[in-house]
Write an enzyme that holds these catalytic residues in place. Sequence first.
Site, PDB file in Angstrom:
ATOM      1  N   ASP A  37     -83.583 -44.189  49.320  1.00  0.00           N
ATOM      2  CA  ASP A  37     -82.457 -43.464  47.940  1.00  0.00           C
ATOM      3  C   ASP A  37     -83.309 -42.144  47.753  1.00  0.00           C
ATOM      4  OD1 ASP A  37     -84.922 -44.149  46.805  1.00  0.00           O
ATOM      5  OD2 ASP A  37     -83.822 -45.673  45.493  1.00  0.00           O
ATOM      6  N   TYR A  64     -83.904 -39.079  45.766  1.00  0.00           N
ATOM      7  CA  TYR A  64     -84.968 -38.109  45.237  1.00  0.00           C
ATOM      8  C   TYR A  64     -84.981 -38.277  43.650  1.00  0.00           C
ATOM      9  CZ  TYR A  64     -87.020 -36.111  49.157  1.00  0.00           C
ATOM     10  OH  TYR A  64     -87.305 -35.221  50.839  1.00  0.00           O
ATOM     11  N   PHE A  73     -83.974 -36.925  52.483  1.00  0.00           N
ATOM     12  CA  PHE A  73     -84.969 -36.263  52.687  1.00  0.00           C
ATOM     13  C   PHE A  73     -84.697 -34.509  52.116  1.00  0.00           C
ATOM     14  CE2 PHE A  73     -85.609 -40.116  55.298  1.00  0.00           C
ATOM     15  CZ  PHE A  73     -87.095 -40.083  54.886  1.00  0.00           C
ATOM     16  N   HIS A  79     -92.063 -45.570  56.352  1.00  0.00           N
ATOM     17  CA  HIS A  79     -91.735 -44.145  55.914  1.00  0.00           C
ATOM     18  C   HIS A  79     -92.532 -42.990  55.996  1.00  0.00           C
ATOM     19  CE1 HIS A  79     -89.525 -41.838  52.609  1.00  0.00           C
ATOM     20  NE2 HIS A  79     -88.630 -42.623  52.387  1.00  0.00           N
TER      21      HIS A  79
END
Length: 233
Positions: free
Chosen positions: A74, A76, A87, A196
């Site tokens: 999801d 930031y 990202f 991740h």
Amino acid sequence: MPDDAPALDLLALLPEAWRAVLSPHLDPDRTAALAEFVAREYATQTVFPPLEDLFAAYRLCGPQQCRVLILGQDPYHKAGQAHGLSFSVREGVAAPPSLRNVFKELGDDLGVPKPRGGNLSGWAAQGVLLLNSVLTVRQAAPGSHANKGWEDFTDATIRALDARDERVVFLLWGGYARRKAALVGNPRHVVLEAGHPSPMNPRGFLGSRPFSAANKALADVGLPTVDWERTAG
């Protein structure tokens, strides 16, 4: 929904090309329920990314231009970071820890110097769809918008890309994203899974060499590779 919360038509906010390929895979009632939830959240909470950036990933990379999908979890959840690309952060915003690990792996994989900024729109301009599994989040509440219906959009996106005749490379980072691998059934496509990039994940991403592997998968079928050094648009 509060009286001052405007109605939100999510499909109308999508670029036309994406709306055409996603609509057959979306249930109208579930999409309407998601739109009501999202409108209420924007009206009553601090939600990221800003509404105008909600579908930035789709706006910058059309379905026919997409050759790589990078799927995160999801957005930031801190102020000023999320701008609709997984990202990525805007120019002038310090790279969060996950993005620093992405850049570390980029350097280890391809020898690319650490970019000066964290804006990845240059990847999007080359056909890299920078998508999150969930497209919105409350401030300081990671995972707060999971299981509200955004997963339907992610699934529809993967199914639409899976239907393409031209190869798409799916980079699925993290357990949440990796569960989407089952949606890719077309053998012409390539799925590359990794952990991740978060520093809280002690292994599974660093050393996975996703950037060279994606370029090899594209080159193997005669498609142009991605210039991963060109991060900013």
